[in-house]
Design a protein around this motif. Structure first.
Motif, mmCIF file in Angstrom:
data_model
loop_
_atom_site.group_PDB
_atom_site.id
_atom_site.type_symbol
_atom_site.label_atom_id
_atom_site.label_comp_id
_atom_site.label_asym_id
_atom_site.label_seq_id
_atom_site.Cartn_x
_atom_site.Cartn_y
_atom_site.Cartn_z
ATOM 1 N N ARG A 132 -22.151 15.706 36.547
ATOM 2 C CA ARG A 132 -23.568 15.374 36.460
ATOM 3 C C ARG A 132 -24.023 14.568 37.669
ATOM 4 N NH1 ARG A 132 -26.836 15.357 32.093
ATOM 5 N NH2 ARG A 132 -28.295 14.782 33.740
ATOM 6 N N THR A 183 -17.195 15.099 33.151
ATOM 7 C CA THR A 183 -18.601 15.329 32.806
ATOM 8 C C THR A 183 -19.520 14.434 33.618
ATOM 9 O OG1 THR A 183 -17.889 15.853 30.542
ATOM 10 C CG2 THR A 183 -20.241 15.474 30.908
ATOM 11 N N GLU A 219 -27.609 12.905 28.914
ATOM 12 C CA GLU A 219 -26.683 13.983 28.567
ATOM 13 C C GLU A 219 -26.249 13.843 27.108
ATOM 14 O OE1 GLU A 219 -24.833 17.113 28.219
ATOM 15 O OE2 GLU A 219 -25.561 16.781 30.277
#
Length: 324
Positions: A306, A302, A56
């Motif tokens: 994910r 985040t 990412e």
């Protein structure tokens, strides 16, 4: 039972025998079950964190890069001890080669030092992010992070290497049972027939240099963070700032409290049951690696999103429940 071809050199045995948990030998098979589950959690959790941060691009920032260092360190710490520990508990495979024991001892203490250093670096990152947010990316540039990580690793290697070097030159007694589940420095040194003052003094020196310095930086960072947060005009802003630091404080406590207990018990806790000391020493190497990815995964949106995206059915179910 001794392994085949066991031989002795003039200074040290060819192998040691790990007792496991003295006093709880009959229960070790059951105790190993939760330890194995914690190890699986640590391996899967930290591996997932590393994969998410690597893949990412938006996570290639100081906080997440330090988190990746922490996850990698936790993987090394847990993997260097738990598989052999489970073999002792479940298979009775207690023998460990002398040099393999010294190598395990080095890895445990070196990467414990690295973990302490990474926690210190993460405290500095939180301090800069809260107290100097506009200069955060300038102060903690990628090159600075790489140099800081390299320094932390090099510090651990240089300071811990003498443990194994000194131990390899000591004369060991005929008794070669290590009253522990892994090759911890003081547990190995207790088998020496001779003066171990140098090892003991050096161990105290390293503990005070590494832990003393890191804890001082962490405490100073959070003292300045607290001072800055209390000056924020908005109650919501103060809560958000405290929330950002809460996960890190939880991780710090889970690492230093059992570590300090283990360190003090080895030297001063003669009245504490030995199996209690060994259990805390095991948890010291297993709780932080298992807890860290859970704490940071839940607190970091985040990473959490994910991680959920890696399990599409659960992700869709979560979204469906949210819409309802």
């Amino acid at each position: 039972m001794s392994p085949p071809n066991a031989s002795w050199t003039p200074s040290h045995p060819a192998f040691f025998l790990l007792v496991g948990i003295p006093g709880l030998e009959q229960a070790q098979g059951w105790i190993a079950i939760p330890l194995c589950l914690m190890y699986i959690t640590a391996t899967v959790g930290n591996g997932t964190v590393l994969y998410i941060i690597k893949t990412e691009p938006s996570l290639h920032e100081p906080m997440y890069l330090f988190l990746a260092m922490l996850a990698g360190t936790d993987l090394v710490l847990s993997t260097s001890t738990v598989p052999k520990m489970l073999a002792v508990f479940w298979l009775g495979s207690r023998a460990i080669d002398f040099h393999a024991c010294l190598a395990q001892m080095f890895v445990i203490h070196a990467f414990s030092s690295v973990e302490s250093g990474v926690l210190m670096a993460m405290a500095l990152d939180r301090y800069i992010a809260i107290c100097s947010p506009l200069r955060h990316s300038v102060i903690l540039s990628l090159s600075v992070i790489v140099k800081l990580g390299g320094f932390i690793l090099l510090r651990g290697v240089i300071l811990i290497s003498p443990f194994s070097i000194l131990a390899s030159r000591l004369p060991f007694c005929s008794h070669h049972f290590i009253a522990h589940s892994y090759c911890e420095h003081m547990a190995v040194v207790k088998l020496v027939c001779g003066n171990v003052r140098t090892n003991t003094v050096y161990g105290l020196f390293v503990a005070f240099v590494v832990v003393g310095f890191d804890v001082f930086i962490i405490a100073a960072s959070y003292a300045m963070i607290l001072q800055a947060v209390l000056k924020l005009p908005s109650h919501e802003a103060r809560l958000k700032a405290f929330g950002t630091c809460a996960s890190h404080i939880c991780v710090i406590l889970s690492f230093y409290i059992p570590g300090l207990f283990t360190f003090l018990t080895h030297r001063f806790g003669h009245n504490i049951p030995h199996h209690v000391h060994i259990m805390v020493a095991i948890l010291y190497l297993l709780v932080p690696p298992a807890l860290n990815p859970i704490v940071y995964g839940v607190k970091t949106k985040t990473i959490w999103d994910r991680a959920l995206a890696m399990f599409p059915m659960r992700g869709r179910k979560r979204q469906h429940l949210g819409h309802n």
